[in-house]
Scaffold this motif. Sequence first.
Motif, short mmCIF file in Angstrom:
data_model
loop_
_atom_site.label_atom_id
_atom_site.label_comp_id
_atom_site.label_asym_id
_atom_site.label_seq_id
_atom_site.Cartn_x
_atom_site.Cartn_y
_atom_site.Cartn_z
N LEU A 87 57.97 53.78 -7.08
CA LEU A 87 57.05 53.60 -8.20
C LEU A 87 55.91 52.65 -7.84
CD1 LEU A 87 59.56 53.42 -11.18
CD2 LEU A 87 58.35 55.42 -10.29
N LEU A 90 53.41 54.57 -5.76
CA LEU A 90 52.59 55.47 -6.56
C LEU A 90 51.54 54.70 -7.35
CD1 LEU A 90 55.29 57.95 -7.88
CD2 LEU A 90 53.57 58.38 -6.12
N ARG A 91 51.92 53.58 -7.94
CA ARG A 91 50.95 52.79 -8.70
C ARG A 91 49.83 52.29 -7.80
NH1 ARG A 91 55.82 50.08 -10.66
NH2 ARG A 91 56.46 51.04 -12.65
N ALA A 113 56.02 55.71 -13.40
CA ALA A 113 55.10 54.77 -12.76
C ALA A 113 54.01 54.30 -13.72
CB ALA A 113 54.47 55.39 -11.52
#
Length: 231
Positions: A87, A90-91, A113
């Motif tokens: 996560l 992805l952020r 996310a």
Amino acid sequence: MDAHAPTFGLLLFPGLTQLDLTGPYEVLARVPGAKVHLIWKTLDPVAADTGMRILPTTTFADCPDLDLLLVPGGVGVNEQMGDAETLAFLRERARRTRHLASVCTGALVLGAAGLLKGRRAGTHWASRGFLEPFGAIPVAERVVIDGALFTGGGVTAGIDIALRIVGSLLGDPVAKGIQLSIEYDPHPPYDAGSPERAGAAETDAMRACMAPMLESRAAAVRAAVAALERA
């Protein structure tokens, strides 16, 4: 998109559905000059939900800049919705990647996310109800485009999503040429590819088969939403 050759990244994770990944890969890899990276935490083989083993080409730490980052779905999304490392990747990448995409239930990982709030999004029909808890606006369409975000339906929809991405980024002639090159001209033997076409009896039977996985997914979604609220 800039004139440079595009760079695409596709996330790997244990338990992904391989066609969610390999369908878009087949399309994106045919873009002239494109570089396509398969991304995971390590370079060790990753096992898909049906056993196929896929080799990453780069890691989170070494992943280059991307024009597009795509997240596939599969039973493994339940774990990834609670995976802090995935996560965080992805952020961080969403802040500097021009286009974001998912196939099937990969949308739920984007949601976990915090990347779907207020955005129109699609996913597999059986998991569409899990989008709203993440602040997304669920859309029952095979391909859903919200600005630079591309999402859509389950598994086979990945080819459609990837073709729409190519058409949007590089123009319809490029996308049409790729569609022709892979002879993507589906004529399914049964008209049963959606709940509306399959009918109530077939849909109910399939939901019953999927019930244990969906119960586990519901718990994973609740945990992911709670984590977002605490953040």
